[in-house]
Design a protein around this motif. Sequence first.
Motif, PDB file in Angstrom:
ATOM      1  N   GLU A   1      -1.457   6.539  -1.065  1.00  9.49           N
ATOM      2  CA  GLU A   1      -1.845   5.425  -0.208  1.00  9.49           C
ATOM      3  C   GLU A   1      -0.695   5.220   0.752  1.00  9.49           C
ATOM      4  O   GLU A   1       0.459   5.571   0.459  1.00  9.49           O
TER       5      GLU A   1
ATOM      6  N   ASP B   1       0.815  -1.211   0.000  1.00  5.17           N
ATOM      7  CA  ASP B   1       0.000   0.000   0.000  1.00  5.17           C
ATOM      8  C   ASP B   1       0.852   1.265   0.000  1.00  5.17           C
ATOM      9  O   ASP B   1       0.380   2.348   0.354  1.00  5.17           O
TER      10      ASP B   1
ATOM     11  N   HIS C   1      -5.806  10.767   2.201  1.00  8.12           N
ATOM     12  CA  HIS C   1      -7.163  10.340   2.553  1.00  8.12           C
ATOM     13  C   HIS C   1      -7.259   9.995   4.033  1.00  8.12           C
ATOM     14  O   HIS C   1      -6.256   9.825   4.734  1.00  8.12           O
TER      15      HIS C   1
ATOM     16  N   ASN D   1      -9.466   3.390   1.657  1.00 10.32           N
ATOM     17  CA  ASN D   1      -8.314   3.714   0.824  1.00 10.32           C
ATOM     18  C   ASN D   1      -8.483   5.056   0.126  1.00 10.32           C
ATOM     19  O   ASN D   1      -9.396   5.825   0.424  1.00 10.32           O
TER      20      ASN D   1
ATOM     21  N   ALA E   1      -6.913   0.526   7.901  1.00 12.29           N
ATOM     22  CA  ALA E   1      -6.631   0.033   6.549  1.00 12.29           C
ATOM     23  C   ALA E   1      -7.892  -0.286   5.763  1.00 12.29           C
ATOM     24  O   ALA E   1      -7.812  -0.642   4.587  1.00 12.29           O
TER      25      ALA E   1
ATOM     26  N   ARG F   1      -1.521   1.738   7.151  1.00 11.96           N
ATOM     27  CA  ARG F   1      -2.475   2.130   8.177  1.00 11.96           C
ATOM     28  C   ARG F   1      -2.622   1.014   9.204  1.00 11.96           C
ATOM     29  O   ARG F   1      -2.053  -0.055   9.031  1.00 11.96           O
TER      30      ARG F   1
ATOM     31  N   ASP G   1      -9.456   5.867  -2.811  1.00  9.99           N
ATOM     32  CA  ASP G   1     -10.433   6.020  -3.897  1.00  9.99           C
ATOM     33  C   ASP G   1     -11.332   7.233  -3.696  1.00  9.99           C
ATOM     34  O   ASP G   1     -11.632   7.966  -4.644  1.00  9.99           O
TER      35      ASP G   1
ATOM     36  N   SER H   1      -2.436  -2.686   8.276  1.00  8.73           N
ATOM     37  CA  SER H   1      -1.597  -2.975   7.104  1.00  8.73           C
ATOM     38  C   SER H   1      -0.163  -2.496   7.350  1.00  8.73           C
ATOM     39  O   SER H   1       0.508  -2.019   6.441  1.00  8.73           O
TER      40      SER H   1
END
Length: 318
Positions: free
Chosen positions: A125, A73, A94, A103, A100, A128, A105, A131
């Motif tokens: 990205e 990521d 974001h 994301n 995690a 988090r 998007d 992750s």
Amino acid sequence: MWKKILSGSAILLGTMHGAMAADAFLTKSNAQCENPAPAAMRDEEVASFYRLQVLGAASMDGVTRIYYGKGLDQYGDLRLPRGAGPFPLAIVVHGGAWLASVNADYTAPLAKRLADAGIATWNIEYSRIGSGGEWPGSFKSVAAAADFVRVLARQYPIDLQRVITVGHSSGGHYALWLAARHNLKADSPLYDADPLPLRGVVSLDGTPDLAAFAALPRGRRIIPTLLGADTDAQWQQRYAETSPVDLVPLGVPQYFLTENSDRLASILSYIHKSQAAGDAVTYDIACPPNHFTTVDVAQPTMANAIVAASRRLLNGGK
């Protein structure tokens, strides 16, 4: 805060295309923007998130995806405006409660809107919680993504003298922290001798005070996981290294586009403390209150405020 987003509902999915808050406007007074549930994520906010996710998938034309690290990521989406450049750049961060499960998007429409306005964007990205973002992973990942802009500038027409951060929610926390990390002491595990210089920060309903957020019901579990502190002394040290309110003055102008939630008092307190310390900080409160209205560039009022603030910061706050 984000649990309802993950569960979803057929009703919300069926109505998400009409979830945009009606007649959004900006004010300085929270009295004009009463929130019936300031501590909860309301159905209309979840529906707004769904809609932004759908718009994000349709906002990927002209994107170059580049990995800045070895993690799965650890990548960013680079968007360049039309023309030859060199272009100013916004690092877009974001949110998602530091988890995690969310994301980049939903911030793709924001990144595209800024690029359409002549500002290159690096929609990152990063690691988090869940992750590899447990202490100190997320901070190191976000810092690496920001510093990678120097690598991007070797190949793409990016003006390294005009870079800002734009972050939403917990991404607003990281956006502020990236501008504050030059204040870290050399013995901090997050210290970098030469962090990427920034011209300013746009915080979209971001969290500048981690201790204040940790005192809220929705922060009591997340912040301990994010910071990994065990003792009182360690808690104080971690806050001093990661909470923007403990790192003022940042030394760059900032703009907050926020809403009336249970975090508003701590956001306004941060703004007043920063102003007293010499930082140029301005803000607007978005109405009706909706966590995702502040990042929703499909609404002209929000898009105009974000673009205007970004341009102002890139031009030295003028």
